[in-house]
Design a protein around this motif. Structure first.
Motif, mmCIF file in Angstrom:
data_model
loop_
_atom_site.group_PDB
_atom_site.id
_atom_site.type_symbol
_atom_site.label_atom_id
_atom_site.label_comp_id
_atom_site.label_asym_id
_atom_site.label_seq_id
_atom_site.Cartn_x
_atom_site.Cartn_y
_atom_site.Cartn_z
ATOM 1 N N ALA A 87 6.245 6.657 13.208
ATOM 2 C CA ALA A 87 6.327 5.263 12.738
ATOM 3 C C ALA A 87 5.062 4.869 11.988
ATOM 4 O O ALA A 87 5.125 4.167 10.966
ATOM 5 C CB ALA A 87 6.552 4.324 13.922
ATOM 6 N N VAL A 88 3.908 5.328 12.474
ATOM 7 C CA VAL A 88 2.636 4.985 11.828
ATOM 8 C C VAL A 88 2.555 5.623 10.440
ATOM 9 O O VAL A 88 2.197 4.958 9.454
ATOM 10 C CB VAL A 88 1.448 5.445 12.707
ATOM 11 N N ILE A 89 2.875 6.909 10.344
ATOM 12 C CA ILE A 89 2.776 7.602 9.052
ATOM 13 C C ILE A 89 3.760 7.023 8.042
ATOM 14 O O ILE A 89 3.414 6.794 6.874
ATOM 15 C CB ILE A 89 3.012 9.115 9.251
ATOM 16 N N ARG A 90 4.980 6.734 8.479
ATOM 17 C CA ARG A 90 5.949 6.115 7.567
ATOM 18 C C ARG A 90 5.501 4.712 7.153
ATOM 19 O O ARG A 90 5.755 4.275 6.027
ATOM 20 C CB ARG A 90 7.334 6.074 8.221
ATOM 21 N N GLY A 91 4.831 4.019 8.076
ATOM 22 C CA GLY A 91 4.284 2.706 7.732
ATOM 23 C C GLY A 91 3.198 2.812 6.671
ATOM 24 O O GLY A 91 3.148 2.009 5.727
ATOM 25 N N LEU A 92 2.315 3.808 6.808
ATOM 26 C CA LEU A 92 1.279 4.038 5.795
ATOM 27 C C LEU A 92 1.910 4.344 4.441
ATOM 28 O O LEU A 92 1.471 3.831 3.403
ATOM 29 C CB LEU A 92 0.379 5.196 6.218
ATOM 30 N N LEU A 93 2.949 5.170 4.442
ATOM 31 C CA LEU A 93 3.615 5.514 3.185
ATOM 32 C C LEU A 93 4.279 4.295 2.555
ATOM 33 O O LEU A 93 4.309 4.145 1.321
ATOM 34 C CB LEU A 93 4.656 6.608 3.433
ATOM 35 N N LYS A 94 4.803 3.409 3.401
ATOM 36 C CA LYS A 94 5.456 2.196 2.893
ATOM 37 C C LYS A 94 4.470 1.316 2.124
ATOM 38 O O LYS A 94 4.816 0.723 1.092
ATOM 39 C CB LYS A 94 6.055 1.418 4.064
ATOM 40 N N TYR A 95 3.223 1.224 2.635
ATOM 41 C CA TYR A 95 2.236 0.343 2.013
ATOM 42 C C TYR A 95 1.221 1.114 1.168
ATOM 43 O O TYR A 95 0.171 0.581 0.828
ATOM 44 C CB TYR A 95 1.509 -0.456 3.104
ATOM 45 N N TRP A 96 1.549 2.357 0.821
ATOM 46 C CA TRP A 96 0.606 3.182 0.063
ATOM 47 C C TRP A 96 0.305 2.545 -1.295
ATOM 48 O O TRP A 96 1.217 2.178 -2.034
ATOM 49 C CB TRP A 96 1.186 4.580 -0.148
ATOM 50 N N LEU A 111 2.151 -3.147 17.127
ATOM 51 C CA LEU A 111 1.804 -2.079 16.182
ATOM 52 C C LEU A 111 2.658 -2.185 14.918
ATOM 53 O O LEU A 111 2.132 -2.165 13.798
ATOM 54 C CB LEU A 111 2.000 -0.718 16.849
ATOM 55 N N VAL A 112 3.958 -2.329 15.101
ATOM 56 C CA VAL A 112 4.886 -2.284 13.967
ATOM 57 C C VAL A 112 4.849 -3.564 13.140
ATOM 58 O O VAL A 112 4.895 -3.515 11.899
ATOM 59 C CB VAL A 112 6.326 -2.023 14.486
ATOM 60 N N ARG A 113 4.728 -4.717 13.812
ATOM 61 C CA ARG A 113 4.839 -5.997 13.098
ATOM 62 C C ARG A 113 3.510 -6.555 12.607
ATOM 63 O O ARG A 113 3.496 -7.364 11.666
ATOM 64 C CB ARG A 113 5.508 -7.025 14.012
#
Length: 487
Positions: A331-340, A294-296
């Motif tokens: 982790a998913v929401i922060r990941g979305l924000l990272k690649y927003w 999921l993360v990588r």
């Protein structure tokens, strides 16, 4: 998705890494040209030697087959049961010949014989007319390998030289040899799903090398081929439990290569569709390797500019993870924000849609851990000059679960987005956005009138300070201008 359908002649592209033990022999090929004739293929999972061309079932050539080498074979129903296995072998040998489909008028008779023979083999397997001997199974997988494991034509961006071309605007490629390829894929599918096939025997031929080559074919630009590959690989995953970890790892590697190296692979959507089904079957508690996937792999898949071509499948996979384990929502929401996305408005709309699905499966504890950066981003979306982005952000308040999460944490969320709401009401150009903003404002007022008034006072104070600073700045400039003129 595609505006045009275009038939292209077969070309050749660089052989994939897993095809390193293929042997392609072309005596007439020069360094500056590509020939599709006199090609010899060795199935990688069957040893490294070049096939013996004196054996008909190992012979493949795009040239016209020798006279009499391809003849109609009797129908299965017309021979005795004891002879059907030998007839099956002869039919496999007929299907080992490859033909040039760039000229539809060339060797028509031989092409039709092969097509009919493939159709008879499919019917034979599907009908369960008799248990196939082990040697026939081996030769059938060899024949299938000869037909489907091939150099794919150059990708559209390789032909045009444009790396930034939008796949949705490119012409759809349809393989001219599909009349034969489809039947070969159908034969493989029927073999894999057949209840008459012993899995212990079949896994000798449907091995790791075979699976890797199937995965390489997902880069085909023909959507019909990718659809067959998706179904077949999914069935292989379900039937051959011994291959499951290997298949997951191999798919991971393709996704890693796509995200971190190439950003070019036609079958990402189909692979994610398979992974969505696999994720759905993950047992709880979830293994660490699955969380790493999921993360990588999945979250970084939001980065490529072609994300729109596979976003639906990606969003499904992400949501499956959160529904399985709500603790992953942060982790998913922060990941979305990272690649927003910053400048791609259509991509922002996709992200907001996915965000709503994730938030719907998010529990209060995970929501509280990420709500501050989340609503800072939503506030920016509310003020977007692109009305679809602002509108999609405002639609979040139509979701009852999300509204309940916001209501529980209104003391933190409202101060973050209050200014964005007021600016929309004062100055947004789109009437639909203006109307939706008024509704959200009323919702907050109904939730907590006292908090709303407090936010209003703070906003008014900030506006006064901002206006004072602006007046001071303007006065300073005027004074400087006057001094310059006086000097």
């Amino acid at each position: 998705m595609f505006n045009k359908i275009k038939i292209m002649k077969r070309g050749h592209r660089k052989v994939a890494k897993s095809d390193a033990d293929y042997a392609f022999v072309s005596p007439s090929r020069s360094s500056g040209s590509v020939s599709t004739s006199d090609v010899v293929v060795n199935h990688a999972s069957r040893g490294g030697a070049v096939p013996n061309l004196h054996q008909p079932h190992h012979m493949i050539s795009d040239a016209v087959p020798p006279p009499g080498s391809i003849e109609n074979q009797p129908m299965f129903r017309d021979v005795a049961v004891t002879e059907r296995q030998s007839l099956f072998m002869r039919k496999l040998q007929v299907c080992c010949f490859l033909f040039d489909f760039s000229d539809t008028l060339k060797i028509v008779r031989e092409k039709e014989i092969k097509r009919q023979t493939l159709a008879e083999l499919v019917d034979f397997i599907q009908a369960g007319s008799g248990k196939i001997t082990e040697s026939n199974q081996e030769e059938m997988i060899r024949m299938i390998s000869i037909n489907i494991f091939r150099c794919l034509p150059p990708a559209s961006h390789e032909n045009t030289g444009s790396e930034n071309a939008d796949p949705e605007e490119e012409d759809q490629y349809l393989d001219p040899s599909w009349p034969h390829l489809q039947l070969v894929y159908e034969l493989l599918l029927r073999y894999v799903v057949s209840s008459d096939i012993d899995t212990k025997i079949a896994k000798r031929y449907i091995d790791h090398s075979f699976v890797l080559k199937l995965l390489d074919l997902f880069d085909s630009e023909d959507p019909r081929e990718r659809e067959y590959l998706k179904t077949i690989l999914h069935r292989i995953y379900g039937k051959f439990m011994v291959h499951r970890p290997f298949i997951r790892k191999a798919i991971n590697n393709i996704l890693y290569r796509f995200v971190y190296e190439t950003e070019r692979f036609s079958g990402i959507g189909e692979l994610l569709e398979i992974m969505g089904s696999i994720i759905n079957g993950f047992a709880l508690p979830m293994k660490e390797e699955h969380k790493l996937f999921l993360v990588r792999a999945l979250i970084p898949l939001h980065k490529p500019k072609l994300v729109a071509t596979y976003h639906h499948q990606l969003s499904y996979c992400i949501t499956q993870f959160v529904e399985k384990d709500y603790k992953l929502a942060d982790a998913v929401i922060r990941g979305l924000l990272k690649y927003w996305p910053v400048t791609n408005c259509q991509k922002e709309v996709l992200f907001l849609g996915e965000l709503e699905e994730v938030l719907e499966a998010t529990q209060a504890a995970a929501f509280q851990r990420c709500m501050v950066p989340l609503f800072r981003q939503i506030a920016r979306c509310l003020n977007s000059s692109h009305f679809q982005v602002a509108e999609r952000a405002l639609f979040l308040w139509n979701n009852e679960h999300i509204v309940s999460l916001i209501a529980q944490n209104r003391g933190i969320i409202l101060p973050i987005i209050f200014e964005a709401l007021e600016k929309n009401i004062q100055s947004h150009w789109n009437q639909a956005v203006h109307g939706l903003t008024v509704n959200v404002r009323k919702l907050f007022l109904a939730m907590d009138a006292e908090l709303f008034d407090e936010c209003g006072r703070h906003y008014a104070q900030r506006e006064v300070k901002t206006k004072e600073l602006e007046e001071q700045r303007e006065f300073t400039w005027q004074r400087l201008a006057a001094a310059a003129q006086g000097g």
